[in-house]
Structure formats: C-alpha cells, structure tokens
Design an enzyme around this catalytic site. Structure first.
Site, PDB file in Angstrom:
ATOM      1  N   ARG A 125     -12.203  -0.092   2.394  1.00  0.00           N
ATOM      2  CA  ARG A 125     -12.203  -1.055   3.505  1.00  0.00           C
ATOM      3  C   ARG A 125     -10.828  -1.182   4.152  1.00  0.00           C
ATOM      4  NH1 ARG A 125     -15.052  -5.370  -0.373  1.00  0.00           N
ATOM      5  NH2 ARG A 125     -14.029  -3.965  -1.844  1.00  0.00           N
ATOM      6  N   THR A 167     -15.255  -1.026 -11.574  1.00  0.00           N
ATOM      7  CA  THR A 167     -14.284  -1.840 -12.310  1.00  0.00           C
ATOM      8  C   THR A 167     -14.587  -1.832 -13.818  1.00  0.00           C
ATOM      9  OG1 THR A 167     -15.633  -3.759 -11.731  1.00  0.00           O
ATOM     10  CG2 THR A 167     -13.678  -3.383 -10.393  1.00  0.00           C
ATOM     11  N   ARG A 195      43.917   6.282  34.019  1.00  0.00           N
ATOM     12  CA  ARG A 195      42.863   6.330  35.028  1.00  0.00           C
ATOM     13  C   ARG A 195      43.458   6.936  36.276  1.00  0.00           C
ATOM     14  NH1 ARG A 195      43.226  -0.162  35.506  1.00  0.00           N
ATOM     15  NH2 ARG A 195      44.933  -0.210  37.000  1.00  0.00           N
TER      16      ARG A 195
END
Ligand code: UD1
Ligand code: CA
Length: 467
Positions: free
Chosen positions: A18, A82, A444
């Site tokens: 399930r 079981t 830069r």
C-alpha cells in the site's frame, strides 16, 4: 529464580504494497528518523532482554540500516504473513531466555516504551496466554477487529477481509502488538494455516486457536495517539504531524516559544535553549543546537548547525553545517553551508551565500554576495555584490581578507588573493593581486566621459532612418 523478563519480536519483512515504494517501509524517513528506528528505540528503552527484527524484502538494506548492539536479525525469505514471520523465528524463540514475547509491528512508530512495559505487566497480572494491545478508533477500516466474549476475554481478531458487516462496525481494533506466553506461543504456532481469505499465516488467528484450547486471551487498551500504523503515505503524514507536535510540546516545556507549535518541523535530536522564539514553517534538522534567546523568523531550514545565544535568523534562510556565534544576524534569504563559521555579532544579509568560510567577529556582508573558501577577519565590511572567484574550473582556491578591511561594492576577488589589514578596495574592482595592509586598491577601467556624444548619436539615427 524463574525468568520474568520479556523479549521483543519486531515484524518488518513485508513488502509494503500500500506504500507503493521500491524501498522497504521501515527505511522511509519520518520526522528525522527512519520509521524502523522508532520501534527499535522503543524496544530498547522498554528493556527487552532480546530484540529480534524480522526482515525479508530488501533484507540487506534493512541489515545495513538497523545493525546495532542488541538487535538480532531473522530473515523471512518468503513473506507468507505475520504468523509466518513467527514460524520462521521459532529456532530463536526456542532458546530465548524470556517467559514473555511481545510482538511489535515495525510500522507503528508512535508506541511509547512505557506502554510496552504496561502491556507486559497487565499480561503477567492476568496470567494471560496472550494479551492484545488494542485501541478504539473512529474509522476502523483496515484494522483487525476485536471480537470480545464474556468478561475481559477476547474470542478472536477478525481481519478486514473476512469481517462480517456487523464485525466491521466494531471500533476496538488490534494495534498489531501482542504479548504472548513464550511457551504457549511455541506450543500452538504450528496450528496456524493459510486456509483463510487472505491465504496467509495470520498471527491474529492465534487468538481463536488459543480460545479453542481454553487459554486466556485478554486485551489492554493503548493510549489513543500511540498505536496508529503506517500503511500508506497519508498515514505517514499523519504520524509525522503527531511526532513533530510531541517534539514542539516537549520543547515548550523547556522554555521555547513557538508562534504555532503545529507548524514547525523539529527533529528528535535538536536542542534549543530557553527563551528562543521560533516562527512558523521553520525546520530544524539533524544535530542542530540553538542557544537561548534566539529569534527564528518563518520558513528557514537549519540542518546540523550550532547557533549561539541571541542569534537572529530572518525569514527563509538555508543553513547547513554552519556554526554561528552569539548575537549574529542572518538573512532574510541567506544561504550558509559546508562548514562555515561565523563569529559573534556578524551580519549576513539578503541574498548572501557563505560556503566553507570563516567570518570574524563583527564583520558584515549585507547584500548580494558570495563568500566561498574565504577567511575574513574581524570588523570587516564586504560591499554589496562582492564575489570571491574561488573556482578555476578544476579546484577551489582560498581568499583571505584580514581585519577591518573595507571591500567596496561590486568587487570580484580572484583567488588566491589576500587583502591586508585595514585596507580599502574601490567599488567595482576586480582584485587579482594581494593588497598591502592599510592601502587602497583600485582595479577598474578609468572612466571616460564624452561630452555631446548622445546628441551626435541621435542626429546620426534620424539621418540614417531618412535614407
Ligand atoms: C496488522 C494486523 C491487524 C492490525 C494491524 C495494525 C495481522 C494479520 N494483522 O495488519 O490486525 O489491526 O496490523 O496496524 O497481523 N510482516 C512481516 N512478514 C509478513 C507480513 C508482514 O514481517 O509476512 C510485517 C510487515 O512488514 C509489517 C507488519 O508485519 O511491519 C504488519 O504487516 P501489515 O501487512 O502492515 O499488516 P496490517 O494489514 O497492517
Ligand atoms: Ca500495518
């Protein structure tokens, strides 16, 4: 003296049809542990003399996950029910030292150890051959129904598939947990057969068999929220809810505040100091430890991390394997990971990622930044949009930024590189060379302004469009 203890058989061999999973059900995660881990811990805490775990489907994976001192595996190669699981366990049960054998189903993780010991105590007091742990439920569908005789006696457990319409209305059900006299169990186990609607050896059929031999079968009712089994994913989610709420309630008792204790997901081993406040949707996983007086705003996930006292974690942070000292403030939307260590009073702001880095006391990286494989000193400021370029396509390379440095906004720090103590870097710099202490680095392209350039461009565009 006669042995009085009990041993536990845990049923875990089934294929979990399930659940619709490739993986055995007991190996699915549930509120921070594997499903099977809960029942193993319950068995140990209850004080069982022997713990036998029945495995079958994907037995090797089960062994790997659940091998530990005190657990014996019994392999049920074919899963014929079981009852068959116990038939397979006969050799072990023959030489088990206990008088009493408790059978637990591996998929009922809410069971508490004290309920197991209470079940055994009742069983002994009533001198029963078998005592069933039962529960009363609103919707008994799927469970074995308890059919009672006179007094406290139970005549049979009737499984869903064979129950009559009248029996289906019975709301007292079998939790799957049964307590047996070991001697009587072994004496009658061979009477089980597959001659039933399920074509399985049903452990529950032993109740009717014991009745035929006029043996005393009684029931013991479990507390309401303890015996729910997990057969499908919906029940997995329901049980997770119960476990998370139990954890939050235990923490509230220790002085932790929750905006909504039903909307937090805290793993079992997480530790939280008093006066810490936890908002909704917070997940605390693994071995996370929080100090006292922390504030956790909604929707963060913190895994295997240590937070000192008075730490603030704003909304929606992901913190994994990090250590954060007292009073630091993280987020919103920050990502700390892979062994990052943050000193006291550190500020890590929005959209900042810190990976495998050490950040010194009082340092701030407030906006849009990546610090990877970096060692950052104390009281340093990392400007918005800074990135440590720590990866050359082959390996990770370290960056060092010393104390009291000011990294301008939008810096690329190309590793390996060291920024000396007290230095400044200009905004927009791409730093590729080490910077001496107390200096300014500018890396830069100088700006060029061209006056009148825009007007010229517009003129050219109109001219071109007329042609
Ligand atoms: C079982 C009980 C039912 C009870 C319910 C409670 C039986 C026949 N029915 O039904 O009365 O109300 O639990 O949750 O006992 N397993 C094995 N070997 C096998 C078959 C199963 O080890 O051959 C294990 C499974 O892995 C599982 C446990 O036994 O952990 C229970 O099996 P499951 O099929 O889930 O039984 P239920 O239909 O839930
Ligand atoms: Ca079940």
């Amino acid at each position: 003296m006669k042995q009085v203890g009990f041993s536990i058989v845990i049923l875990g061999a089934g294929k979990a049809t399930r659940f619709k999973s490739e993986r055995p059900k007991l190996l699915h995660a549930l509120a921070g542990r594997l499903i099977g881990e809960y029942v193993l811990r319950t068995a140990t805490a209850a004080g069982a003399q022997r713990i036998y775990l029945i495995i079958g489907h994907k037995a090797e994976e089960m062994r790997k996950a659940f091998t530990r001192p005190g657990v014996e595996f019994i392999e049920q190669k074919e899963q014929l029910g079981t009852g068959h699981a116990l038939i397979v366990a006969r050799p072990e049960l023959e030489c088990c030292p206990s008088d009493v054998v408790v059978v637990l189903v591996g998929d009922a993780p809410l069971l508490k150890p004290e309920t197991v010991t209470a079940l055994v105590a009742t069983h002994k007091k009533q001198r029963a051959a078998c005592t069933i742990l039962t529960m009363r439920v609103e919707n008994p569908t799927g469970y074995g129904r308890i059919v009672r005789g006179t007094g406290k006696r139970v005549r049979a457990i009737v499984e869903e598939k064979v129950a009559s319409a009248a029996q289906k209305k019975i709301r007292e059900v079998n939790t799957g947990i049964l307590c047996f006299s070991r001697r009587l169990l072994l004496a009658h186990l061979a009477e089980l057969s597959q001659a039933n609607a399920q074509k399985e050896f049903l452990l529950t059929d032993l109740v009717a068999i014991f009745n035929r031999h006029r043996l005393n079968v009684t029931a013991f009712e479990a507390p309401a929220d303890e015996a729910q089994g997990i057969n499908d994913r919906a029940q997995l989610a329901e049980v997770a809810k119960v476990l998370y709420l139990r954890r939050a309630c235990a923490l509230m008792a220790e002085g932790v505040t929750f905006t909504d204790p039903e909307a937090v997901y805290i793993d079992p081993d997480v530790v939280i100091g008093p006066d810490t406040e936890v908002g909704v949707g917070v997940s605390l996983r693994g071995n996370t430890r929080l100090g006292s007086g922390c504030h956790l705003e909604p929707y963060s996930t913190i895994t295997d991390s240590v937070l000192g006292d008075g730490v603030t974690v704003r909304q929606s942070c992901v913190i994994t394997n990090a250590e954060i000292a007292a009073r630091a403030a993280i987020g919103p939307f920050a990502h700390l990971r892979m062994g990052s260590t943050l000193g006291a009073d550190v500020r890590i702001g929005n959209f900042v990622e810190v990976k495998h880095s050490t950040i010194g006391r009082g340092t701030k990286a407030q906006h849009l930044t990546y610090l990877g494989d970096a060692t950052v000193g104390e009281r340093t400021n990392i400007g918005a949009g800074t990135i440590t370029c720590n990866y050359d396509g082959a390996q990770k390379i370290p960056t060092t930024i010393e104390d009291e440095v000011f990294i301008g906004s939008g810096n690329m720090l190309v590793a390996p590189v060291r920024i000396g103590r007290g230095s400044y870097t200009a905004a927009g710099s791409t730093i590729t060379k080490d910077v001496e202490p107390e200096s300014l680095a500018i890396a830069r392209t100088p700006q060029v302004n061209k006056p009148g350039w825009a007007g010229e461009r517009k003129k050219n565009q109109t001219h071109n469009s007329k042609r």
